[in-house]
Design an enzyme around this catalytic site. Structure first.
Site, PDB file in Angstrom:
ATOM      1  N   ARG A  46       0.598  -0.577  -0.394  1.00  0.00           N
ATOM      2  CA  ARG A  46      -0.071   0.152   0.122  1.00  0.00           C
ATOM      3  C   ARG A  46       1.242   1.434   0.090  1.00  0.00           C
ATOM      4  O   ARG A  46       0.830   2.337  -0.600  1.00  0.00           O
ATOM      5  CB  ARG A  46      -1.189  -0.190   0.678  1.00  0.00           C
ATOM      6  CG  ARG A  46      -1.395   1.768   1.757  1.00  0.00           C
ATOM      7  CD  ARG A  46      -2.420   1.342   2.254  1.00  0.00           C
ATOM      8  NE  ARG A  46      -3.146   0.356   3.095  1.00  0.00           N
ATOM      9  CZ  ARG A  46      -1.946   0.607   4.351  1.00  0.00           C
ATOM     10  NH1 ARG A  46      -1.653   1.765   5.074  1.00  0.00           N
ATOM     11  NH2 ARG A  46      -1.888  -0.180   5.132  1.00  0.00           N
ATOM     12  N   TYR A  98     -16.707  16.096 -15.292  1.00  0.00           N
ATOM     13  CA  TYR A  98     -17.418  15.072 -15.776  1.00  0.00           C
ATOM     14  C   TYR A  98     -18.510  14.835 -14.251  1.00  0.00           C
ATOM     15  O   TYR A  98     -17.876  15.524 -13.055  1.00  0.00           O
ATOM     16  CB  TYR A  98     -15.797  13.892 -15.211  1.00  0.00           C
ATOM     17  CG  TYR A  98     -16.653  12.610 -15.099  1.00  0.00           C
ATOM     18  CD1 TYR A  98     -16.746  11.789 -15.833  1.00  0.00           C
ATOM     19  CD2 TYR A  98     -15.805  11.751 -13.536  1.00  0.00           C
ATOM     20  CE1 TYR A  98     -17.103  10.398 -15.619  1.00  0.00           C
ATOM     21  CE2 TYR A  98     -16.485  10.657 -13.086  1.00  0.00           C
ATOM     22  CZ  TYR A  98     -17.392  10.156 -14.059  1.00  0.00           C
ATOM     23  OH  TYR A  98     -17.345   9.176 -13.712  1.00  0.00           O
ATOM     24  N   ASP A 172      -7.459  18.776 -14.325  1.00  0.00           N
ATOM     25  CA  ASP A 172      -7.702  17.875 -15.074  1.00  0.00           C
ATOM     26  C   ASP A 172      -7.435  17.417 -16.409  1.00  0.00           C
ATOM     27  O   ASP A 172      -8.005  17.814 -17.136  1.00  0.00           O
ATOM     28  CB  ASP A 172      -9.540  17.171 -15.132  1.00  0.00           C
ATOM     29  CG  ASP A 172      -8.985  15.654 -14.903  1.00  0.00           C
ATOM     30  OD1 ASP A 172      -8.478  15.210 -15.434  1.00  0.00           O
ATOM     31  OD2 ASP A 172     -10.789  15.417 -14.207  1.00  0.00           O
ATOM     32  N   LYS A 197      -8.382   6.345 -19.279  1.00  0.00           N
ATOM     33  CA  LYS A 197      -8.481   6.494 -20.648  1.00  0.00           C
ATOM     34  C   LYS A 197      -7.258   6.833 -21.844  1.00  0.00           C
ATOM     35  O   LYS A 197      -6.581   5.546 -21.786  1.00  0.00           O
ATOM     36  CB  LYS A 197      -9.204   8.181 -20.761  1.00  0.00           C
ATOM     37  CG  LYS A 197     -10.459   8.459 -19.389  1.00  0.00           C
ATOM     38  CD  LYS A 197     -11.512   7.710 -19.144  1.00  0.00           C
ATOM     39  CE  LYS A 197     -12.633   7.675 -18.568  1.00  0.00           C
ATOM     40  NZ  LYS A 197     -12.717   7.612 -17.051  1.00  0.00           N
TER      41      LYS A 197
HETATM   42  C1  PLP Z   1     -12.528  14.104 -16.920  1.00  0.00           C
HETATM   43  C2  PLP Z   1     -12.281  12.969 -16.024  1.00  0.00           C
HETATM   44  N1  PLP Z   1     -11.728  13.424 -14.657  1.00  0.00           N
HETATM   45  C3  PLP Z   1     -12.126  12.141 -14.081  1.00  0.00           C
HETATM   46  C4  PLP Z   1     -12.773  10.725 -14.157  1.00  0.00           C
HETATM   47  C5  PLP Z   1     -12.827   9.381 -13.077  1.00  0.00           C
HETATM   48  O1  PLP Z   1     -11.992   8.487 -13.625  1.00  0.00           O
HETATM   49  P1  PLP Z   1     -12.477   7.351 -13.044  1.00  0.00           P
HETATM   50  O2  PLP Z   1     -13.521   6.969 -13.832  1.00  0.00           O
HETATM   51  O3  PLP Z   1     -10.829   6.637 -14.019  1.00  0.00           O
HETATM   52  O4  PLP Z   1     -12.456   7.296 -11.524  1.00  0.00           O
HETATM   53  C6  PLP Z   1     -13.453  11.001 -15.608  1.00  0.00           C
HETATM   54  C7  PLP Z   1     -13.785   9.406 -15.898  1.00  0.00           C
HETATM   55  O5  PLP Z   1     -14.652   9.278 -16.798  1.00  0.00           O
HETATM   56  C8  PLP Z   1     -12.980  11.863 -16.757  1.00  0.00           C
HETATM   57  O6  PLP Z   1     -13.943  12.075 -17.983  1.00  0.00           O
END
Ligand code: PLP
Length: 381
Positions: A46, A98, A172, A197
């Site tokens: 961890r 998101y 992000d 992604k």
């Molecule tokens: C722009 C963005 N940030 C964060 C996330 C969250 O990521 P995760 O699904 O890996 O938890 C997503 C998920 O679709 C996303 O599109």
């Protein structure tokens, strides 16, 4: 090293014991100690794992950061960044983000005492006006999910640098990836990724990451990573590392195909508006071209006849699979208001129900265009 070389080699030396060229998957929970507290840098997985260390070093290198920290999902990475704050602190966020991030902010962190307000961060003036005495963080996505709005990271970083409380700027960077855009170079303090992604790139792993430069923040984030424990397993780290090796060639093709798809959709009878960051019609195209090297693999559009047409269209494609997520080699289609952004329904940041989001994959672009043309034909019938 150039970016393409870093993708393949950063953080990844041949294994010292066997010479294995690929980073081994250190599938172990614990590590033998020579004496009490005497170990070779790893005590418990961890806290640290060599496969994870390789991924973290690679991510730091790609974003031009001083450190990277890997998490079990993008949401876990976002949560760790927000845990830098304390009850009573205020976060100024973009108003197109998101849906899961909005849900975390409103349904998990607000009840714990953080305050959030949402503004259109495409306009730096709205960011300036939205700052409060207790604003400790500005949260941006650019391009945003799902509307592909673009915020000027450099301008916002500059205005925060000269503001009284100097809030942290967290970006992000999931949609652009460091191949197309490097927020730390533009002045951001922290970069967050869903490595699920484009970084992973094959829709076979869920993961997240935080990258930054300031080592005091690194220590706090590493403490949170270990104390909270939302860490990725070694197999997941290996998959993300492997995906990153081909990131530049994939992003080139994603962007090429997406630009063709955006051109094709523009002007189609049933489509009211096409959104693509490098397209002439995009309201922030100049900012996009200033801070991104290509337009990326995401295309969104609004169906003229609203939600029913959007749903019908998304159910008619054959190569574009109807599914959540994005950034894999295969093309995906979804209706954000009913799928990824359901948690924003009836909120001030609700998504247009007629919006369709495409993650344009690496199939031959002629097949992708033909699939969309056929689906448009079926919607019209
Ligand atoms: C722009 C963005 N940030 C964060 C996330 C969250 O990521 P995760 O699904 O890996 O938890 C997503 C998920 O679709 C996303 O599109």
């Amino acid at each position: 090293m150039k970016f393409e070389t870093e993708c393949i080699h950063a953080g990844q030396e041949p294994d010292p014991t066997t010479g294995a060229v690929m980073t081994p998957i250190y599938q172990t929970a614990t590590y033998v100690q020579q004496g009490v507290g005497k170990h070779r840098g790893y005590e418990y997985s961890r806290t640290g794992n060599p496969t994870r260390t390789a991924l973290e070093a690679c991510l730091a290198s790609l974003e031009n950061g001083a450190y990277g920290l890997a998490f079990s999902s993008g949401m876990a990475a976002t949560d760790a960044v927000l845990r830098l704050l304390r009850p009573g602190d205020h976060v100024l966020s973009g108003n197109d983000i998101y849906g899961g991030t909005y849900r975390l902010f409103e349904q998990v962190l607000r009840p714990y005492g953080l305050d959030f307000t949402y503004v259109d961060t495409c306009d730096p003036e709205q960011v300036r006006d939205g700052l409060r005495e207790n604003t400790r963080m500005v949260w941006l996505e650019t391009p945003t999910n799902p509307v592909l709005n673009i915020s000027d990271v450099g301008s916002i970083a500059n205005l925060l640098r000269s503001s009284e409380n100097r809030p942290l700027l967290a970006v992000d960077n999931t949609f652009a990836t460091p191949y197309l855009q490097k927020p730390l170079d533009l002045g951001a303090d922290l970069v967050v990724h869903s490595t699920t992604k484009f970084l992973g790139g094959h829709s076979d792993v869920v993961g997240g990451a935080v990258i930054g430069k300031d080592m005091a923040l690194r220590d706090r984030l590493a403490f949170l990573q270990n104390a909270v424990g939302a860490v990725p397993g070694p197999m997941d780290c290996f998959l993300v590392l492997r995906g990153i090796k081909t990131l530049p060639v994939r992003m080139d093709r994603h962007s090429e195909n997406a630009a063709v798809v955006a051109d094709f959709l523009t002007g189609q009878t049933f489509i009211e508006k096409v959104i693509y960051p490098f397209h002439q019609s995009h309201p922030q195209m100049e900012t996009a071209r200033k801070q991104m090297s290509q337009g990326g693999g995401m295309v969104s559009f609004i169906m003229r006849d609203g939600v029913e047409a959007a749903r019908r269209f998304a159910e008619c494609t054959r190569i574009f699979s109807l599914a959540e997520s994005l950034g894999g080699v295969e093309s995906l289609i979804e209706v954000p208001a009913a799928m990824t952004h359901l948690s924003t329904a009836s909120s001030p940041i609700a998504v247009n129900p007629g919006l369709v989001r495409l993650s344009v994959g690496l199939e031959h672009v002629d097949d992708l265009v033909e699939d969309l043309a056929r689906a448009l034909g079926e919607v019209g019938n």
